[in-house]
Design a protein around this motif. Structure first.
Motif, PDB file in Angstrom:
ATOM      1  N   TRP A 392     -51.278  -1.108 -30.930  1.00  0.00           N
ATOM      2  CA  TRP A 392     -52.341  -1.316 -29.947  1.00  0.00           C
ATOM      3  C   TRP A 392     -52.621  -0.004 -29.224  1.00  0.00           C
ATOM      4  CZ3 TRP A 392     -53.649  -6.674 -28.737  1.00  0.00           C
ATOM      5  CH2 TRP A 392     -52.834  -7.619 -29.369  1.00  0.00           C
ATOM      6  N   PRO A 393     -53.885   0.393 -29.076  1.00  0.00           N
ATOM      7  CA  PRO A 393     -54.180   1.576 -28.251  1.00  0.00           C
ATOM      8  C   PRO A 393     -53.796   1.299 -26.796  1.00  0.00           C
ATOM      9  CG  PRO A 393     -56.211   0.410 -28.818  1.00  0.00           C
ATOM     10  CD  PRO A 393     -55.101  -0.231 -29.613  1.00  0.00           C
ATOM     11  N   CYS A 394     -53.124   2.242 -26.170  1.00  0.00           N
ATOM     12  CA  CYS A 394     -52.656   1.999 -24.804  1.00  0.00           C
ATOM     13  C   CYS A 394     -52.437   3.320 -24.067  1.00  0.00           C
ATOM     14  CB  CYS A 394     -51.359   1.199 -24.830  1.00  0.00           C
ATOM     15  SG  CYS A 394     -50.681   0.843 -23.201  1.00  0.00           S
ATOM     16  N   ASP A 395     -53.082   3.463 -22.927  1.00  0.00           N
ATOM     17  CA  ASP A 395     -52.892   4.642 -22.071  1.00  0.00           C
ATOM     18  C   ASP A 395     -51.988   4.333 -20.882  1.00  0.00           C
ATOM     19  OD1 ASP A 395     -55.032   6.132 -23.504  1.00  0.00           O
ATOM     20  OD2 ASP A 395     -56.312   4.607 -22.584  1.00  0.00           O
ATOM     21  N   LEU A 396     -51.873   3.039 -20.548  1.00  0.00           N
ATOM     22  CA  LEU A 396     -51.067   2.636 -19.396  1.00  0.00           C
ATOM     23  C   LEU A 396     -50.395   1.302 -19.704  1.00  0.00           C
ATOM     24  CD1 LEU A 396     -50.151   2.940 -16.418  1.00  0.00           C
ATOM     25  CD2 LEU A 396     -52.294   1.815 -15.743  1.00  0.00           C
ATOM     26  N   ALA A 397     -49.069   1.302 -19.696  1.00  0.00           N
ATOM     27  CA  ALA A 397     -48.298   0.069 -19.895  1.00  0.00           C
ATOM     28  C   ALA A 397     -47.610  -0.275 -18.580  1.00  0.00           C
ATOM     29  CB  ALA A 397     -47.269   0.247 -20.998  1.00  0.00           C
ATOM     30  N   LEU A 398     -47.874  -1.461 -18.077  1.00  0.00           N
ATOM     31  CA  LEU A 398     -47.315  -1.902 -16.804  1.00  0.00           C
ATOM     32  C   LEU A 398     -46.227  -2.936 -17.059  1.00  0.00           C
ATOM     33  CD1 LEU A 398     -50.683  -2.225 -14.850  1.00  0.00           C
ATOM     34  CD2 LEU A 398     -48.996  -0.382 -14.664  1.00  0.00           C
ATOM     35  N   LEU A 399     -45.014  -2.646 -16.601  1.00  0.00           N
ATOM     36  CA  LEU A 399     -43.861  -3.517 -16.846  1.00  0.00           C
ATOM     37  C   LEU A 399     -43.726  -4.514 -15.706  1.00  0.00           C
ATOM     38  CD1 LEU A 399     -41.242  -0.888 -18.093  1.00  0.00           C
ATOM     39  CD2 LEU A 399     -43.043  -2.061 -19.384  1.00  0.00           C
ATOM     40  N   ALA A 400     -44.152  -5.744 -15.955  1.00  0.00           N
ATOM     41  CA  ALA A 400     -44.071  -6.828 -14.961  1.00  0.00           C
ATOM     42  C   ALA A 400     -43.030  -7.827 -15.445  1.00  0.00           C
ATOM     43  CB  ALA A 400     -45.443  -7.485 -14.783  1.00  0.00           C
ATOM     44  N   LEU A 401     -41.792  -7.391 -15.475  1.00  0.00           N
ATOM     45  CA  LEU A 401     -40.717  -8.142 -16.121  1.00  0.00           C
ATOM     46  C   LEU A 401     -39.795  -8.827 -15.134  1.00  0.00           C
ATOM     47  CD1 LEU A 401     -39.891  -5.363 -18.726  1.00  0.00           C
ATOM     48  CD2 LEU A 401     -41.264  -7.420 -19.116  1.00  0.00           C
ATOM     49  N   GLY A 402     -40.154  -8.820 -13.863  1.00  0.00           N
ATOM     50  CA  GLY A 402     -39.327  -9.475 -12.866  1.00  0.00           C
ATOM     51  C   GLY A 402     -38.194  -8.577 -12.391  1.00  0.00           C
ATOM     52  N   PHE A 403     -37.217  -9.189 -11.730  1.00  0.00           N
ATOM     53  CA  PHE A 403     -36.133  -8.459 -11.092  1.00  0.00           C
ATOM     54  C   PHE A 403     -34.791  -9.028 -11.553  1.00  0.00           C
ATOM     55  CE2 PHE A 403     -39.864  -8.479  -8.416  1.00  0.00           C
ATOM     56  CZ  PHE A 403     -40.006  -7.143  -8.057  1.00  0.00           C
ATOM     57  N   THR A 404     -33.802  -8.157 -11.642  1.00  0.00           N
ATOM     58  CA  THR A 404     -32.484  -8.587 -12.106  1.00  0.00           C
ATOM     59  C   THR A 404     -31.569  -9.002 -10.964  1.00  0.00           C
ATOM     60  OG1 THR A 404     -31.652  -6.309 -12.055  1.00  0.00           O
ATOM     61  CG2 THR A 404     -32.633  -7.090 -14.117  1.00  0.00           C
ATOM     62  N   GLY A 405     -31.911  -8.644  -9.727  1.00  0.00           N
ATOM     63  CA  GLY A 405     -31.075  -9.006  -8.589  1.00  0.00           C
ATOM     64  C   GLY A 405     -31.232  -8.021  -7.450  1.00  0.00           C
ATOM     65  N   PRO A 406     -30.426  -8.165  -6.401  1.00  0.00           N
ATOM     66  CA  PRO A 406     -30.516  -7.266  -5.254  1.00  0.00           C
ATOM     67  C   PRO A 406     -29.861  -5.917  -5.538  1.00  0.00           C
ATOM     68  CG  PRO A 406     -28.748  -8.820  -4.910  1.00  0.00           C
ATOM     69  CD  PRO A 406     -29.411  -9.213  -6.202  1.00  0.00           C
ATOM     70  N   GLU A 407     -30.229  -4.923  -4.767  1.00  0.00           N
ATOM     71  CA  GLU A 407     -29.583  -3.618  -4.861  1.00  0.00           C
ATOM     72  C   GLU A 407     -28.166  -3.722  -4.289  1.00  0.00           C
ATOM     73  OE1 GLU A 407     -32.149  -0.633  -3.156  1.00  0.00           O
ATOM     74  OE2 GLU A 407     -33.917  -1.567  -4.064  1.00  0.00           O
ATOM     75  N   SER A 408     -27.280  -2.871  -4.774  1.00  0.00           N
ATOM     76  CA  SER A 408     -25.861  -3.009  -4.463  1.00  0.00           C
ATOM     77  C   SER A 408     -25.386  -2.195  -3.258  1.00  0.00           C
ATOM     78  CB  SER A 408     -25.031  -2.604  -5.683  1.00  0.00           C
ATOM     79  OG  SER A 408     -25.225  -1.226  -5.983  1.00  0.00           O
ATOM     80  N   THR A 409     -26.249  -1.332  -2.723  1.00  0.00           N
ATOM     81  CA  THR A 409     -25.812  -0.367  -1.711  1.00  0.00           C
ATOM     82  C   THR A 409     -25.061  -0.999  -0.551  1.00  0.00           C
ATOM     83  OG1 THR A 409     -27.711   1.029  -2.245  1.00  0.00           O
ATOM     84  CG2 THR A 409     -26.573   1.483  -0.179  1.00  0.00           C
ATOM     85  N   ILE A 410     -25.671  -2.008   0.083  1.00  0.00           N
ATOM     86  CA  ILE A 410     -25.049  -2.612   1.262  1.00  0.00           C
ATOM     87  C   ILE A 410     -23.759  -3.329   0.895  1.00  0.00           C
ATOM     88  CG2 ILE A 410     -25.371  -4.315   3.105  1.00  0.00           C
ATOM     89  CD1 ILE A 410     -28.334  -3.669   3.083  1.00  0.00           C
ATOM     90  N   ALA A 411     -23.778  -4.048  -0.220  1.00  0.00           N
ATOM     91  CA  ALA A 411     -22.578  -4.769  -0.659  1.00  0.00           C
ATOM     92  C   ALA A 411     -21.428  -3.794  -0.917  1.00  0.00           C
ATOM     93  CB  ALA A 411     -22.877  -5.580  -1.910  1.00  0.00           C
ATOM     94  N   ASP A 412     -21.730  -2.694  -1.574  1.00  0.00           N
ATOM     95  CA  ASP A 412     -20.695  -1.711  -1.893  1.00  0.00           C
ATOM     96  C   ASP A 412     -20.098  -1.101  -0.630  1.00  0.00           C
ATOM     97  OD1 ASP A 412     -21.157  -2.179  -4.556  1.00  0.00           O
ATOM     98  OD2 ASP A 412     -22.428  -0.413  -4.847  1.00  0.00           O
ATOM     99  N   LYS A 413     -20.952  -0.786   0.319  1.00  0.00           N
ATOM    100  CA  LYS A 413     -20.472  -0.090   1.514  1.00  0.00           C
ATOM    101  C   LYS A 413     -19.793  -1.012   2.520  1.00  0.00           C
ATOM    102  CE  LYS A 413     -23.463   3.932   1.179  1.00  0.00           C
ATOM    103  NZ  LYS A 413     -24.315   4.887   1.891  1.00  0.00           N
ATOM    104  N   LEU A 414     -20.152  -2.296   2.487  1.00  0.00           N
ATOM    105  CA  LEU A 414     -19.536  -3.246   3.422  1.00  0.00           C
ATOM    106  C   LEU A 414     -18.428  -4.072   2.773  1.00  0.00           C
ATOM    107  CD1 LEU A 414     -22.647  -4.617   5.379  1.00  0.00           C
ATOM    108  CD2 LEU A 414     -20.843  -3.132   6.258  1.00  0.00           C
TER     109      LEU A 414
END
Length: 487
Positions: A392-414
């Motif tokens: 398929w000809p394509c100049d822009l592919a947009l990944l709308a695949l959802g989210f895998t979960g929350p970021e870990s920063t706060i959990a790791d530090k606390l």
């Protein structure tokens, strides 16, 4: 409830939209509200069904037959009071919720269900217009301080409920404006940001403090959270899913949320360096959910040369599938207003390769058709259909695949425990993490979900925090039947 014979006399009517050729020229909301007379008729369609399933289908437990009846009676102010008794922000849900209440409406078994979501929206808009929605600061303060991390629907609901209990509330938001994904993840044509701003003004007048550009764990030391008597983490599930596909590093493969966020910021006069534009491009949106639909609508407003949508799952049936009978959420094809604006939709298709030129720019996508092999007792298997590869000809592919979960920063530090799905571990109904004074709610606790679940969890978590701080709570909750109770 409503008019006894209303559901026999009146057909369902929804808001109409301005013509496609007009609305794709701007980013404003484009719905045309029904008249008060017509909305009254829609409220009259609510049956005296004996056992209503609508408010148990709603995670908030909204008192739907009750406010429908008030609309039928012309008692709009009472309708607003009933609506707000279970839902802090009906102006958000009335625009953005997929309306599980309507899918469990008893009338929906034999006819089109009651237009609950639109009635909800009209009630709250009437309430704002008439000045019925006013700041209600608590009469007394408890002396307890609480922090809410994240200002999406879960965080805002938790903040308002905690403030109503008399606690001092500070909300931390890492973006430059309050609202979370409501602000930058939802296009303006689905919800204009003035809708958020007017509600935030109410919350501020009630005594809630908002601090933006504060990224807890990054530019704000997590140790500072220990100064609060209790903390509610409502940071959402923001880890974006990517594709482990050859060529995915091509210039032109873009995460959908980056694309949408940039457009909203530019719309409000912010400078965005190297904004991703769909103008005069062949755009392919990978992912068939709401975010994918939003990318379609935004791409058409940019003036894309073509817009194509890929979905790896089978095309849903046009009507409720027998596998998801009433009152469950149906497996059913959804056609959004953005789809109506122009898109070629494809199902059972998998991206095999992002093709780039010598300079690393995306020029095409290679795909293959797939089938799902269902084996009882095993996970479905994805099978490629031989001989179906296509470029398929394509100049822009947009990944709308959802989210895998929350970021870990706060959990790791606390030192907060996480579950097998990477969510912040906190028992449903308790919302308390392994650190006693830290609670979690919304997508950060349950994973990517609906706005009504976010508001519900924010409310319920606030009540648990109140109990933790005071030993009891007068904040409302839902019992197992979905009825509103105060304990």
């Amino acid at each position: 409830m409503g008019k006894v014979t209303g559901f026999k006399e009146f057909e369902r009517q929804d808001e109409s939209n301005t013509p496609v050729q007009e609305r794709v020229k701007h980013y404003k909301e484009f719905t045309i509200p029904l008249s008060n007379e017509e909305i009254t008729k829609q409220g009259s369609r609510c049956m005296d069904c004996g056992i209503p399933f609508c408010h148990s289908g709603c995670p908030l437990g909204n008192l739907i037959p009750d406010f429908n009846h008030m609309v039928h009676q012309g008692e709009w102010q009472k309708a607003s009071w009933l609506l707000h008794s279970t839902n802090n922000f009906p102006e958000f849900t009335g625009r953005l919720c997929p309306a599980p209440c309507e899918k469990s409406c008893v009338l929906g078994i034999i006819e089109d269900p009651v237009s609950i979501e639109n009635i909800e929206k009209q009630i709250v808009e009437r309430a704002f217009k008439e000045g019925w929605i006013k700041p209600q600061p608590p009469k007394t303060r408890t002396g307890k301080t609480t922090a809410v991390v994240g200002s999406g629907p879960a965080g805002l609901a938790a903040a308002q409920q905690l403030n109503r209990a008399g606690h001092t509330v500070t909300v931390f938001e890492r973006d430059d404006e309050v609202g979370g994904l409501l602000r930058y993840g939802i296009p303006n044509f689905k919800m204009e940001k003035e809708i958020i701003d007017r509600r935030i003004a109410i919350l501020e007048a009630e005594g809630i403090t908002f601090k933006t550009n504060v990224n807890v764990g990054v530019n704000y030391d997590v140790e500072e959270l220990k100064k609060f008597d209790a903390v509610v983490l409502c940071g959402g599930a923001t880890e974006r899913r990517s594709l482990p596909t050859p060529g995915a590093d091509a210039d032109g493969v873009v995460q959908a949320m980056d694309f949408l966020t940039q457009q909203t910021k530019v719309l409000f006069g912010q400078e965005v360096k190297d904004q991703v534009l769909a103008t005069d491009k062949h755009v392919i949106v990978i992912g068939g959910g709401d975010t994918g639909s939003d990318c379609v609508g935004t791409s058409n407003r940019h003036g894309a040369k073509s817009v194509v949508n890929f979905e790896i799952m089978p095309k849903p049936p046009g009507h409720r599938s027998p596998t998801t009978p009433w009152p469950f959420w149906p497996l059913q094809l959804k056609t959004s207003s953005s789809h109506e604006e122009g898109v070629e939709r494809n199902w059972l298709i998998n991206t095999k390769e992002f093709i780039k030129d010598a300079n690393g720019k995306l020029i095409a996508l290679k795909t293959v058709n797939v089938e799902w092999k269902m084996v009882p007792g095993e996970r479905p298997q994805l099978i490629e259909v031989e001989g179906t590869e296509k470029t398929w000809p394509c100049d822009l592919a947009l990944l709308a695949l959802g989210f895998t979960g929350p970021e870990s920063t706060i959990a790791d530090k606390l030192g907060i425990e996480r579950d097998a799905r990477s969510n912040y571990k906190a028992e449903y109904g308790k919302y308390q993490t392994n650190i006693p004074n830290i609670f979690a709610a919304g997508d950060m606790r349950r994973g990517q979900s609906l706005i009504v679940w976010a508001i519900s969890e924010g409310r319920e978590a606030a009540r648990q925090v109140d109990i933790y701080l005071m030993g009891k709570s007068d904040l409302p909750t839902k019992n197992e039947a979905g009825d509103l109770v105060a304990l």
